[in-house]
Design a protein around this motif. Sequence first.
Motif, PDB file in Angstrom:
ATOM      1  N   LEU A  26       0.816  -1.214   0.000  1.00 47.87           N
ATOM      2  CA  LEU A  26       0.000   0.000   0.000  1.00 47.87           C
ATOM      3  C   LEU A  26       0.849   1.262   0.000  1.00 47.87           C
ATOM      4  CD1 LEU A  26      -2.875   1.185   0.114  1.00 47.87           C
ATOM      5  CD2 LEU A  26      -2.738   1.003   2.611  1.00 47.87           C
ATOM      6  N   VAL A  27       1.972   1.251   0.699  1.00 45.82           N
ATOM      7  CA  VAL A  27       2.786   2.470   0.830  1.00 45.82           C
ATOM      8  C   VAL A  27       4.017   2.487  -0.071  1.00 45.82           C
ATOM      9  CG1 VAL A  27       2.027   2.791   3.210  1.00 45.82           C
ATOM     10  CG2 VAL A  27       4.206   1.636   2.768  1.00 45.82           C
ATOM     11  N   PHE A  90      -2.967  13.606   1.401  1.00 46.53           N
ATOM     12  CA  PHE A  90      -1.971  13.909   0.369  1.00 46.53           C
ATOM     13  C   PHE A  90      -2.420  13.362  -0.984  1.00 46.53           C
ATOM     14  CE2 PHE A  90       1.662  12.326  -2.080  1.00 46.53           C
ATOM     15  CZ  PHE A  90       2.342  13.506  -2.321  1.00 46.53           C
ATOM     16  N   THR A  91      -2.917  12.131  -0.993  1.00 42.78           N
ATOM     17  CA  THR A  91      -3.334  11.499  -2.237  1.00 42.78           C
ATOM     18  C   THR A  91      -4.517  12.235  -2.851  1.00 42.78           C
ATOM     19  OG1 THR A  91      -2.497   9.373  -1.484  1.00 42.78           O
ATOM     20  CG2 THR A  91      -4.101   9.310  -3.265  1.00 42.78           C
ATOM     21  N   LEU A  92      -5.456  12.668  -2.033  1.00 47.67           N
ATOM     22  CA  LEU A  92      -6.596  13.429  -2.551  1.00 47.67           C
ATOM     23  C   LEU A  92      -6.125  14.748  -3.165  1.00 47.67           C
ATOM     24  CD1 LEU A  92      -9.627  13.778  -2.973  1.00 47.67           C
ATOM     25  CD2 LEU A  92      -9.729  14.782  -0.670  1.00 47.67           C
ATOM     26  N   LEU A  93      -5.262  15.465  -2.461  1.00 50.07           N
ATOM     27  CA  LEU A  93      -4.758  16.737  -2.984  1.00 50.07           C
ATOM     28  C   LEU A  93      -3.953  16.523  -4.267  1.00 50.07           C
ATOM     29  CD1 LEU A  93      -3.714  18.465   0.361  1.00 50.07           C
ATOM     30  CD2 LEU A  93      -5.757  18.909  -1.028  1.00 50.07           C
ATOM     31  N   ALA A  94      -3.151  15.476  -4.295  1.00 48.86           N
ATOM     32  CA  ALA A  94      -2.362  15.176  -5.494  1.00 48.86           C
ATOM     33  C   ALA A  94      -3.265  14.810  -6.665  1.00 48.86           C
ATOM     34  CB  ALA A  94      -1.380  14.038  -5.207  1.00 48.86           C
ATOM     35  N   ALA A  95      -4.318  14.041  -6.399  1.00 48.57           N
ATOM     36  CA  ALA A  95      -5.237  13.641  -7.471  1.00 48.57           C
ATOM     37  C   ALA A  95      -5.949  14.856  -8.054  1.00 48.57           C
ATOM     38  CB  ALA A  95      -6.252  12.627  -6.946  1.00 48.57           C
ATOM     39  N   ILE A  96      -6.371  15.763  -7.192  1.00 51.29           N
ATOM     40  CA  ILE A  96      -7.051  16.977  -7.663  1.00 51.29           C
ATOM     41  C   ILE A  96      -6.089  17.867  -8.441  1.00 51.29           C
ATOM     42  CG2 ILE A  96      -8.108  19.135  -6.867  1.00 51.29           C
ATOM     43  CD1 ILE A  96      -9.362  17.435  -4.560  1.00 51.29           C
ATOM     44  N   THR A  97      -4.854  17.971  -7.969  1.00 53.50           N
ATOM     45  CA  THR A  97      -3.856  18.832  -8.608  1.00 53.50           C
ATOM     46  C   THR A  97      -3.362  18.247  -9.930  1.00 53.50           C
ATOM     47  OG1 THR A  97      -3.128  19.637  -6.454  1.00 53.50           O
ATOM     48  CG2 THR A  97      -1.617  19.953  -8.289  1.00 53.50           C
ATOM     49  N   ALA A  98      -3.030  16.967  -9.934  1.00 55.63           N
ATOM     50  CA  ALA A  98      -2.369  16.370 -11.097  1.00 55.63           C
ATOM     51  C   ALA A  98      -3.325  15.714 -12.090  1.00 55.63           C
ATOM     52  CB  ALA A  98      -1.349  15.340 -10.624  1.00 55.63           C
ATOM     53  N   ASN A  99      -4.541  15.410 -11.658  1.00 56.13           N
ATOM     54  CA  ASN A  99      -5.457  14.657 -12.521  1.00 56.13           C
ATOM     55  C   ASN A  99      -6.823  15.323 -12.631  1.00 56.13           C
ATOM     56  OD1 ASN A  99      -3.648  12.338 -12.969  1.00 56.13           O
ATOM     57  ND2 ASN A  99      -3.905  12.049 -10.776  1.00 56.13           N
ATOM     58  N   ALA A 100      -6.833  16.615 -12.856  1.00 55.80           N
ATOM     59  CA  ALA A 100      -8.088  17.374 -12.944  1.00 55.80           C
ATOM     60  C   ALA A 100      -8.762  17.120 -14.296  1.00 55.80           C
ATOM     61  CB  ALA A 100      -7.815  18.854 -12.724  1.00 55.80           C
ATOM     62  N   PHE A 101      -9.251  15.905 -14.475  1.00 56.86           N
ATOM     63  CA  PHE A 101      -9.831  15.484 -15.749  1.00 56.86           C
ATOM     64  C   PHE A 101     -11.060  16.301 -16.136  1.00 56.86           C
ATOM     65  CE2 PHE A 101     -12.035  13.025 -12.546  1.00 56.86           C
ATOM     66  CZ  PHE A 101     -13.349  13.026 -12.983  1.00 56.86           C
ATOM     67  N   TRP A 102     -11.780  16.835 -15.148  1.00 58.75           N
ATOM     68  CA  TRP A 102     -13.016  17.564 -15.405  1.00 58.75           C
ATOM     69  C   TRP A 102     -12.777  18.862 -16.174  1.00 58.75           C
ATOM     70  CZ3 TRP A 102     -11.072  16.108 -10.731  1.00 58.75           C
ATOM     71  CH2 TRP A 102     -10.373  17.088 -10.010  1.00 58.75           C
ATOM     72  N   GLY A 103     -11.545  19.341 -16.209  1.00 58.57           N
ATOM     73  CA  GLY A 103     -11.234  20.557 -16.947  1.00 58.57           C
ATOM     74  C   GLY A 103     -10.536  20.294 -18.265  1.00 58.57           C
ATOM     75  N   ALA A 116      -6.403   7.732 -13.625  1.00 59.18           N
ATOM     76  CA  ALA A 116      -5.466   7.999 -12.534  1.00 59.18           C
ATOM     77  C   ALA A 116      -6.198   8.584 -11.323  1.00 59.18           C
ATOM     78  CB  ALA A 116      -4.362   8.932 -13.001  1.00 59.18           C
ATOM     79  N   PHE A 117      -7.149   9.476 -11.569  1.00 62.02           N
ATOM     80  CA  PHE A 117      -7.899  10.089 -10.469  1.00 62.02           C
ATOM     81  C   PHE A 117      -8.633   9.016  -9.659  1.00 62.02           C
ATOM     82  CE2 PHE A 117     -11.620  11.999  -8.526  1.00 62.02           C
ATOM     83  CZ  PHE A 117     -11.075  13.121  -7.919  1.00 62.02           C
ATOM     84  N   PHE A 118      -9.329   8.128 -10.359  1.00 58.82           N
ATOM     85  CA  PHE A 118     -10.093   7.111  -9.638  1.00 58.82           C
ATOM     86  C   PHE A 118      -9.205   6.025  -9.034  1.00 58.82           C
ATOM     87  CE2 PHE A 118     -13.448   9.315 -11.837  1.00 58.82           C
ATOM     88  CZ  PHE A 118     -14.388   9.425 -10.821  1.00 58.82           C
ATOM     89  N   GLU A 119      -8.041   5.783  -9.606  1.00 54.26           N
ATOM     90  CA  GLU A 119      -7.077   4.896  -8.953  1.00 54.26           C
ATOM     91  C   GLU A 119      -6.624   5.504  -7.628  1.00 54.26           C
ATOM     92  OE1 GLU A 119      -4.073   4.413 -11.932  1.00 54.26           O
ATOM     93  OE2 GLU A 119      -5.228   2.898 -13.025  1.00 54.26           O
ATOM     94  N   HIS A 120      -6.425   6.813  -7.626  1.00 52.42           N
ATOM     95  CA  HIS A 120      -6.051   7.497  -6.386  1.00 52.42           C
ATOM     96  C   HIS A 120      -7.171   7.406  -5.351  1.00 52.42           C
ATOM     97  CE1 HIS A 120      -2.748   9.113  -8.773  1.00 52.42           C
ATOM     98  NE2 HIS A 120      -2.180   9.464  -7.630  1.00 52.42           N
ATOM     99  N   LEU A 121      -8.418   7.497  -5.795  1.00 50.38           N
ATOM    100  CA  LEU A 121      -9.537   7.316  -4.849  1.00 50.38           C
ATOM    101  C   LEU A 121      -9.502   5.921  -4.235  1.00 50.38           C
ATOM    102  CD1 LEU A 121     -12.658   9.064  -6.435  1.00 50.38           C
ATOM    103  CD2 LEU A 121     -11.101   9.920  -4.686  1.00 50.38           C
ATOM    104  N   GLY A 122      -9.123   4.926  -5.029  1.00 47.45           N
ATOM    105  CA  GLY A 122      -8.990   3.569  -4.501  1.00 47.45           C
ATOM    106  C   GLY A 122      -7.923   3.492  -3.420  1.00 47.45           C
ATOM    107  N   LEU A 123      -6.814   4.172  -3.627  1.00 53.85           N
ATOM    108  CA  LEU A 123      -5.772   4.211  -2.595  1.00 53.85           C
ATOM    109  C   LEU A 123      -6.287   4.875  -1.319  1.00 53.85           C
ATOM    110  CD1 LEU A 123      -2.648   5.192  -4.719  1.00 53.85           C
ATOM    111  CD2 LEU A 123      -2.938   3.094  -3.382  1.00 53.85           C
ATOM    112  N   ILE A 124      -7.052   5.951  -1.483  1.00 52.89           N
ATOM    113  CA  ILE A 124      -7.625   6.632  -0.318  1.00 52.89           C
ATOM    114  C   ILE A 124      -8.527   5.666   0.446  1.00 52.89           C
ATOM    115  CG2 ILE A 124      -9.169   8.494   0.416  1.00 52.89           C
ATOM    116  CD1 ILE A 124      -8.050  10.065  -2.081  1.00 52.89           C
ATOM    117  N   GLY A 125      -9.310   4.875  -0.275  1.00 45.03           N
ATOM    118  CA  GLY A 125     -10.136   3.853   0.373  1.00 45.03           C
ATOM    119  C   GLY A 125      -9.293   2.848   1.126  1.00 45.03           C
ATOM    120  N   GLY A 126      -8.157   2.462   0.559  1.00 39.37           N
ATOM    121  CA  GLY A 126      -7.244   1.544   1.243  1.00 39.37           C
ATOM    122  C   GLY A 126      -6.700   2.151   2.526  1.00 39.37           C
ATOM    123  N   PHE A 127      -6.381   3.429   2.498  1.00 42.81           N
ATOM    124  CA  PHE A 127      -5.883   4.091   3.710  1.00 42.81           C
ATOM    125  C   PHE A 127      -6.987   4.195   4.765  1.00 42.81           C
ATOM    126  CE2 PHE A 127      -2.679   5.967   0.712  1.00 42.81           C
ATOM    127  CZ  PHE A 127      -1.618   5.234   1.204  1.00 42.81           C
TER     128      PHE A 127
END
Length: 139
Positions: A26-27, A90-103, A116-127
């Motif tokens: 995970l880490v 950190f992962t949420l902030l990174a996903a929003i910053t680096a993977n802003a697909f909505w724009g 990538a954004f939704f993969e990061h959400l999966g990691l957040i769920g793991g944490f």
Amino acid sequence: MRTSAPRFVDAILDWRWTATLARLALVSAYLLGGIVKLAEWPAAVAEQAHFGLHPAAVWAALTIAVELVGPILILSGRLAWLGAGMLGVFTLLAAITANAFWGMPAGQARFMATNAFFEHLGLIGGFALLALLDRARRA
């Protein structure tokens, strides 16, 4: 009706190294990222500047700290909930910053950023699950 997992699954889950290896898996990306950024400081600063974070050196230092301290807390089992929280935020902030697909306009780049954004959400769920398990262990 079977109410328990198959024996081989129970054997894997009961193996004394399973929890440690799961935490390491995970880490691992964060730990490696922190080490690489520390070893290649100019590239770490350039990465932060690329994402518009200024002063870039401060953001690079904070990123390295989170990517190293969070995994250490999780792997040590001490304050694992804090390490999970650090890496989750950190992962949420990174996903929003680096993977802003909505724009982004439709196309390959948007497709990849969305994944990538939704993969990061999966990691957040793991944490979050790790923090829940840590709380249950402490109770």
